[in-house]
Design a protein around this motif. Sequence first.
Motif, PDB file in Angstrom:
ATOM      1  N   ASP A 235       0.842  -1.201   0.000  1.00 44.67           N
ATOM      2  CA  ASP A 235       0.000   0.000   0.000  1.00 44.67           C
ATOM      3  C   ASP A 235       0.874   1.247   0.000  1.00 44.67           C
ATOM      4  O   ASP A 235       0.648   2.183  -0.744  1.00 44.67           O
ATOM      5  CB  ASP A 235      -0.912   0.016   1.237  1.00 44.67           C
ATOM      6  CG  ASP A 235      -1.814  -1.198   1.282  1.00 44.67           C
ATOM      7  OD1 ASP A 235      -2.635  -1.340   0.368  1.00 44.67           O
ATOM      8  OD2 ASP A 235      -1.695  -2.011   2.220  1.00 44.67           O
ATOM      9  N   ARG A 236       1.880   1.243   0.858  1.00 45.90           N
ATOM     10  CA  ARG A 236       2.881   2.303   0.893  1.00 45.90           C
ATOM     11  C   ARG A 236       4.259   1.667   0.816  1.00 45.90           C
ATOM     12  O   ARG A 236       4.428   0.485   1.097  1.00 45.90           O
ATOM     13  CB  ARG A 236       2.783   3.136   2.186  1.00 45.90           C
ATOM     14  CG  ARG A 236       1.560   4.027   2.273  1.00 45.90           C
ATOM     15  CD  ARG A 236       1.610   4.889   3.538  1.00 45.90           C
ATOM     16  NE  ARG A 236       1.697   4.079   4.733  1.00 45.90           N
ATOM     17  CZ  ARG A 236       2.524   4.317   5.752  1.00 45.90           C
ATOM     18  NH1 ARG A 236       3.373   5.327   5.706  1.00 45.90           N
ATOM     19  NH2 ARG A 236       2.517   3.525   6.822  1.00 45.90           N
ATOM     20  N   PRO A 250       2.730   6.553  -0.780  1.00 44.77           N
ATOM     21  CA  PRO A 250       1.832   5.537  -1.336  1.00 44.77           C
ATOM     22  C   PRO A 250       2.444   5.002  -2.626  1.00 44.77           C
ATOM     23  O   PRO A 250       3.124   5.735  -3.356  1.00 44.77           O
ATOM     24  CB  PRO A 250       0.540   6.317  -1.598  1.00 44.77           C
ATOM     25  CG  PRO A 250       0.596   7.469  -0.656  1.00 44.77           C
ATOM     26  CD  PRO A 250       2.047   7.844  -0.566  1.00 44.77           C
TER      27      PRO A 250
END
Length: 350
Positions: A235-236, A250
């Motif tokens: 996600d990040r 991100p």
Amino acid sequence: MKVLEEVKPKVATKNLLEIRNLKKYFPIKGGVIQRTTGHVKAVDDISFDIQEGETLGIVGESGSGKSTLGRVILRLLSATDGTITFDGNNLTHLKERELRNYRKDMQIIFQDPFSSLNSKMNVYELIEEALVIQTKLAKPERKKKVEAIVEKVGLRIEDLQKYPHEFSGGQRQRISIARALVNNPKFVVCDEPVSALDVSIQAQVLNLMMDLQDELGLTYLFIAHDLSVVKHISDRIIVMYLGRVAEIAPKNNLYDNPKHPYTQALLDSVSVVDRGENRVPEREKIVLKGTMPSPANPPSGCAFRTRCPFAFDRCSQERPELTEVEPGHFAACHLHTGVKDPVSKLVQYS
């Protein structure tokens, strides 16, 4: 081969893990009496958070401190300084006896499934061992849990009586995953879990890990050197260089619009698919020259300056702080701290 599935954005929840100013220095001994003459700064003042259900990827060259960071977070190595807060509890200075209450909630999947599995134990014994050590379950309950997790990772019940050498690399990694997850942990450090596997098997294992994350509500710290793998599962992403954080963002922001020259160099060094339809088709790529400096004697100021094509005087004099250059996008680079310099050279994917 199953195609890699794209990670769906997750709804923000509370922080499961909070890392503040974490350091891990290894002493260098010398002389007849083995006096400490210096330190290897493997992890050097790192701070970040991981939210529940999130996958935070960490990338960087060999020697950047990725694996050491994961082991320090799990307290497999003691931190030199800083704090590790897990689920609201400060784990930094807990003694081993006190840590036992948290061990089952924090697990690790190692890079090489063959060397991390005891060749003298069969699959059932390997997976059950965690239940024997960390729970008070009776043998029938342990058997039930072992069989359930084995089926979840795509192995058969009859495989439980086999030994690690009887499996392929991908199957052995499924055993490692089952062993890590049998106690229903909240947080898992994935230390390059697919880098030792054939490319044809990597996608299968990654998709399995993503499915298990959704089903079991897991939180991952995913360490890798393959940028395409990290993009699909994270996600990040944190980019590390010489024990420090160069950039946090991100995943789409990082790949489409990197802010640190080191991140751009990493993207240029590999064939990364799907950077976006609007990327610049032709440009001068950033090529990393030389080797990473020794963490025992890092450069003054910015650690990357000795290899950066855009370095100027301030880079050697002052260490850049991790600064939010866009919402949720942080970079440690003087090109983004208000100094008027040839930033136009820093070609961006946009």
